[in-house]
Design a protein around this motif. Structure first.
Motif, short mmCIF file in Angstrom:
data_model
loop_
_atom_site.label_atom_id
_atom_site.label_comp_id
_atom_site.label_asym_id
_atom_site.label_seq_id
_atom_site.Cartn_x
_atom_site.Cartn_y
_atom_site.Cartn_z
N ASP A 117 -50.60 72.47 -12.25
CA ASP A 117 -51.59 73.12 -13.11
C ASP A 117 -51.12 73.34 -14.54
N SER A 118 -49.88 72.96 -14.87
CA SER A 118 -49.41 73.14 -16.24
C SER A 118 -49.70 71.93 -17.12
N SER A 168 -51.47 68.97 -19.24
CA SER A 168 -52.69 68.87 -20.03
C SER A 168 -53.48 67.64 -19.61
N LYS A 183 -58.34 70.54 -21.04
CA LYS A 183 -57.25 71.48 -20.76
C LYS A 183 -56.01 71.13 -21.58
N GLU A 229 -51.78 71.85 -22.42
CA GLU A 229 -50.61 72.19 -21.61
C GLU A 229 -50.51 73.71 -21.51
N THR A 230 -50.23 74.22 -20.33
CA THR A 230 -50.17 75.66 -20.11
C THR A 230 -48.93 76.00 -19.28
N GLN A 231 -48.68 77.28 -19.14
CA GLN A 231 -47.60 77.73 -18.28
C GLN A 231 -47.99 77.51 -16.81
N GLU A 232 -47.00 77.20 -15.99
CA GLU A 232 -47.25 77.04 -14.57
C GLU A 232 -47.59 78.39 -13.95
N SER A 233 -48.65 78.42 -13.16
CA SER A 233 -49.07 79.66 -12.52
C SER A 233 -48.10 80.04 -11.42
N GLY A 272 -59.47 80.72 -20.59
CA GLY A 272 -59.53 79.44 -21.28
C GLY A 272 -60.74 78.66 -20.83
#
Length: 529
Positions: free
Chosen positions: A200-201, A203, A283, A285-289, A450
């Protein structure tokens, strides 16, 4: 994105924008292929083997099969493969293990592998009709880019496939189908004793570069694919999440092959609103949940004695119900129970966010349960909030005999068949089953994280649908998703105002009627293997 959601709602006085009729001459090809890509025929599954369906939910888990070409082929066949062909007169069409709105199948699957014996290191596209892999990219002799005994499964969406029939609302249906596919992969992996993790991190841009969907030179006249997700699959537990950097270098330096086919010779309509919402929901790039499900009691027992493979491959979407048959209350409780996330239990251990969707249930024929409108909280912490938002006339009565870990409330005791039918675009199937339901999402709070979370809401709804599909089959009945419903009509019936909560998907389960006019043919009888 908010504007799209509003304009794509069906209302009692008007439907969302769509084609005036079916233009059969431009019906999309249901199978994407890449001309010029080397093809690898995959071995077909031995359907007589495998664990029982009920074993998928037991711990310790099923002993993992080794990762090789046979087991990889089995995963693909159980997730995306053909389950049967149907024929009426001269018309023939395929059914697949992963369900799809209108059987149009916008979801494409790609394998990213390294070190799997018999498979070239690189990116491969799966063709379900022929049960084969098309080599899209051959990695150069570079560093190790994937851990041992790990491969990635990438999913993309061709929005045109759904838009051809459903117009602007099609973007929603494509996301539902991604959710169905996510769960389908997890169930197939569980039958092999494997684990799956949604990365999920990553993009969308990174996913597109690895899968090659950003390569305009390979899609000159082909309908565009939109990157959705990467799933990390392994026979091992606790593997570290794959990061993008090495794979981006490998795909960038690799040799790409193949030209995507054109699915429709022309498009009678184009729907700019879909392109706009897709861009708005891209989406980054995000931090891993790091969210993890809380421990719950063991899943309620299932009386199903069929194998996991049998249940997965016999899954069908019901076309109509008998309007008479019921289900026992313990089966109903079991179905609700399987929508709750538990550590290490498929399919919910695949994703890493808390449940954002609760279930509004129209109960018609559940033995031992009074007909009426019910609410099942998949996140009990939302209960107080929903009490303040829902109609003050609701009774909020806990259901007698319901297991304590299932927060099931009766809101109204009444015959809900007319309401269920009317709210689901006047479709009889919403009233003729044992029960139907609406999936009510925590909309505003989720989107505050987001705009790309808009897609995740529909993915979660699709995953719920896949759970209910398989649980219905295991109980000897049948389910079907309902994408056509009057959004704000549902909200008004609950007393909701504003956009804080939104209904995203409907579903129904009952005793199916069989259309005896249709002939059923074997899934891969046309292959010589």
């Amino acid at each position: 994105m908010l504007a799209y959601h509003q304009r794509s709602k069906h209302q009692f006085q008007r439907y969302a924008a769509g084609p005036d009729g079916m233009d059969w001459n431009s019906q999309p090809d249901p199978f994407r292929t890449y001309a010029g890509s080397p093809r690898l025929e995959l071995p077909l599954l031995d359907a007589s083997a495998g664990p029982g369906y009920a074993e998928l939910y037991q711990q310790p888990s099923i002993a993992p099969q080794p990762l090789d070409l046979n087991s990889l082929a089995a995963l693909l066949q159980l997730s995306f493969g053909i389950s049967a062909w149907k024929q009426y007169d001269e018309t023939r069409w395929a059914l697949r293990c992963n369900p799809s709105s209108g059987n149009l199948h916008p979801t494409e699957a790609y394998v990213v592998a390294q070190g799997c014996f018999g498979l070239v290191d690189g990116v491969h596209h799966y063709v379900s009709r022929d049960h084969l892999l098309e080599q899209r990219c051959r990695f150069a002799d570079v560093e190790r880019v994937l851990p041992t005994n790990v491969f990635l499964l990438g999913l993309t969406s061709i929005h045109w496939r759904e838009a051809w029939k459903y117009g602007e609302r099609a973007f929603r249906y494509c996301q539902h189908d991604v959710g169905h596919a996510i769960a389908a992969v997890r169930y197939a992996a569980a039958a092999l004793g494997w684990t799956v993790k949604l990365l999920d991190s990553w993009s969308d841009v990174e996913i597109g570069r690895v899968l090659g969907t950003d390569r305009s030179e390979d899609n000159v006249q082909a309908e565009r694919e939109h990157p959705d997700i990467l799933l990390q699959v392994s026979p091992l537990t606790g593997t570290e999440a794959v990061k993008p950097e090495k794979l981006l270098r490998a795909s960038g330096a690799g040799g790409w092959l193949g030209q995507a086919n054109t699915l429709s010779v022309y498009h009678m309509h184009d729907w700019p609103a879909i392109d706009e919402v897709a861009a708005a929901c891209t989406k980054p790039e995000t931090q891993e949940s790091t969210w993890q499900a809380s421990k719950l009691p063991e899943p309620l027992n299932s009386s199903c004695i069929l194998s996991a493979i049998e249940i997965i491959q016999q899954r069908r979407s019901a076309q109509s119900f008998d309007g008479i048959g019921s289900i026992p209350i313990n089966v109903f409780f079991r179905m609700l129970d399987m929508t709750l996330p538990r550590p290490g239990i498929p399919p919910w251990d695949e994703i890493s966010w808390a449940p954002r969707i609760d279930l509004v249930l129209f109960v018609h024929r559940v033995d031992g349960l009074e007909p009426g409108l019910y609410l099942f909280l998949r996140n009990a912490e939302r209960g107080d909030t929903l009490r303040t938002l829902f109609s003050k006339e609701f009774e909020w009565k806990r259901v007698d005999g319901c297991p304590a870990h299932l927060p099931l409330f009766r809101l109204v005791a009444a015959d809900m068949r007319d309401a269920a039918r009317a709210l689901s675009c006047h479709q009889e199937i919403a009233a003729d089953g044992a029960f139907s339901l609406g999936m009510l999402a925590e909309h505003e709070a989720s989107l505050a994280l987001g705009p790309w979370v808009y897609r995740q809401l529909f993915w979660e709804a699709g995953m719920l649908g896949q759970v209910l599909y398989l649980e219905a089959e295991a109980a000897g009945v049948r389910g079907t998703g309902i994408g056509c419903f009057f959004d704000d009509g549902v909200h008004e019936a609950l007393g909701l105002q504003g956009n804080r909560m939104q209904s995203l998907y409907h579903f129904t389960i009952g005793v199916p009627l069989t259309d005896t006019r249709l002939q059923t043919l074997p899934a891969y009888g046309h292959l010589k293997r």
